[in-house]
Design a protein around this motif. Sequence first.
Motif, PDB file in Angstrom:
ATOM      1  N   VAL A  37       0.837  -1.198   0.000  1.00  0.00           N
ATOM      2  CA  VAL A  37       0.000   0.000   0.000  1.00  0.00           C
ATOM      3  C   VAL A  37       0.872   1.249   0.000  1.00  0.00           C
ATOM      4  CG1 VAL A  37      -1.672   1.311   1.368  1.00  0.00           C
ATOM      5  CG2 VAL A  37      -1.997  -1.136   1.038  1.00  0.00           C
ATOM      6  N   LEU A  38       1.901   1.248   0.809  1.00  0.00           N
ATOM      7  CA  LEU A  38       2.826   2.381   0.851  1.00  0.00           C
ATOM      8  C   LEU A  38       3.506   2.563  -0.506  1.00  0.00           C
ATOM      9  CD1 LEU A  38       3.903   4.531   2.768  1.00  0.00           C
ATOM     10  CD2 LEU A  38       5.771   2.977   3.312  1.00  0.00           C
ATOM     11  N   GLY A  39       3.845   1.465  -1.150  1.00  0.00           N
ATOM     12  CA  GLY A  39       4.431   1.539  -2.490  1.00  0.00           C
ATOM     13  C   GLY A  39       3.471   2.154  -3.489  1.00  0.00           C
ATOM     14  N   PHE A  40       2.186   1.796  -3.414  1.00  0.00           N
ATOM     15  CA  PHE A  40       1.198   2.409  -4.308  1.00  0.00           C
ATOM     16  C   PHE A  40       1.051   3.904  -4.028  1.00  0.00           C
ATOM     17  CE2 PHE A  40      -0.597  -1.854  -5.293  1.00  0.00           C
ATOM     18  CZ  PHE A  40      -0.634  -1.721  -6.673  1.00  0.00           C
ATOM     19  N   ILE A  41       1.129   4.274  -2.759  1.00  0.00           N
ATOM     20  CA  ILE A  41       0.979   5.692  -2.410  1.00  0.00           C
ATOM     21  C   ILE A  41       2.169   6.505  -2.904  1.00  0.00           C
ATOM     22  CG2 ILE A  41       0.910   7.303  -0.470  1.00  0.00           C
ATOM     23  CD1 ILE A  41      -0.811   5.218   1.004  1.00  0.00           C
ATOM     24  N   LEU A  42       3.388   5.999  -2.676  1.00  0.00           N
ATOM     25  CA  LEU A  42       4.585   6.746  -3.045  1.00  0.00           C
ATOM     26  C   LEU A  42       4.823   6.762  -4.547  1.00  0.00           C
ATOM     27  CD1 LEU A  42       7.003   5.610  -0.201  1.00  0.00           C
ATOM     28  CD2 LEU A  42       5.756   7.762  -0.406  1.00  0.00           C
ATOM     29  N   PHE A  43       4.778   5.592  -5.174  1.00  0.00           N
ATOM     30  CA  PHE A  43       5.087   5.478  -6.596  1.00  0.00           C
ATOM     31  C   PHE A  43       4.385   4.226  -7.089  1.00  0.00           C
ATOM     32  CE2 PHE A  43       8.273   4.308  -9.977  1.00  0.00           C
ATOM     33  CZ  PHE A  43       7.979   5.372 -10.824  1.00  0.00           C
ATOM     34  N   TRP A  44       3.319   4.382  -7.878  1.00  0.00           N
ATOM     35  CA  TRP A  44       2.442   3.252  -8.180  1.00  0.00           C
ATOM     36  C   TRP A  44       3.156   2.059  -8.814  1.00  0.00           C
ATOM     37  CZ3 TRP A  44       1.578   1.343 -13.008  1.00  0.00           C
ATOM     38  CH2 TRP A  44       1.873   2.165 -14.091  1.00  0.00           C
ATOM     39  N   PRO A  45       4.191   2.244  -9.672  1.00  0.00           N
ATOM     40  CA  PRO A  45       4.861   1.038 -10.191  1.00  0.00           C
ATOM     41  C   PRO A  45       5.540   0.213  -9.092  1.00  0.00           C
ATOM     42  CG  PRO A  45       5.336   2.903 -11.616  1.00  0.00           C
ATOM     43  CD  PRO A  45       4.670   3.443 -10.396  1.00  0.00           C
ATOM     44  N   LEU A  46       5.999   0.887  -8.035  1.00  0.00           N
ATOM     45  CA  LEU A  46       6.603   0.168  -6.910  1.00  0.00           C
ATOM     46  C   LEU A  46       5.564  -0.710  -6.218  1.00  0.00           C
ATOM     47  CD1 LEU A  46       9.043  -0.325  -5.049  1.00  0.00           C
ATOM     48  CD2 LEU A  46       8.278   1.649  -3.724  1.00  0.00           C
ATOM     49  N   GLY A  47       4.368  -0.162  -5.980  1.00  0.00           N
ATOM     50  CA  GLY A  47       3.290  -0.946  -5.375  1.00  0.00           C
ATOM     51  C   GLY A  47       2.878  -2.103  -6.256  1.00  0.00           C
ATOM     52  N   LEU A  48       2.822  -1.861  -7.561  1.00  0.00           N
ATOM     53  CA  LEU A  48       2.467  -2.921  -8.500  1.00  0.00           C
ATOM     54  C   LEU A  48       3.534  -4.011  -8.515  1.00  0.00           C
ATOM     55  CD1 LEU A  48       0.241  -3.612 -10.513  1.00  0.00           C
ATOM     56  CD2 LEU A  48       1.595  -2.482 -12.272  1.00  0.00           C
ATOM     57  N   ALA A  49       4.800  -3.600  -8.443  1.00  0.00           N
ATOM     58  CA  ALA A  49       5.892  -4.579  -8.409  1.00  0.00           C
ATOM     59  C   ALA A  49       5.818  -5.416  -7.134  1.00  0.00           C
ATOM     60  CB  ALA A  49       7.242  -3.870  -8.510  1.00  0.00           C
TER      61      ALA A  49
END
Length: 146
Positions: A37-49
């Motif tokens: 969730v934090l990855g999606f908030i900060l940078f969506w490709p990171l959350g997707l990864a």
Amino acid sequence: MTSAATDWTRARPGHWFSRAEAWLDSQGKGAWIAAMVLGFILFWPLGLALLAYMIWSKRLFGDSCRNENGARAGLDAMTPSGNSAFDAYKADTLRRLEEEQKSFHEFLQRLREARDKAEFDQFMEERARAARTAPDDTDGAGPRDL
């Protein structure tokens, strides 16, 4: 310290990803979800990864979603435990609960029938009262033609 708490410190030194993975594993599934969730908030490709990695490594659908022996929990109530006294008690309790459930359903049916009868009696009483108070039309005069 427990071995689970220190596993992340023994991961391959210098590899930040391995240490982060070991630390998240020691924290549990909630930590993985929070990181995603934090990855999606900060940078969506990171959350997707992170989501893709969790699905690929089967961390998202771990042991907590399934029973380890594959048995369904609903069928476990009828399997014998091996203790004959407990099995007899369980069978007696289940039989008693089934009887109570049947008598409760019968009670509800009688309650519905009594309510329906009371409503019908009230309707008939109101209809009779309306018929008694209605003006008499006994003179034979019907509606007048114009």
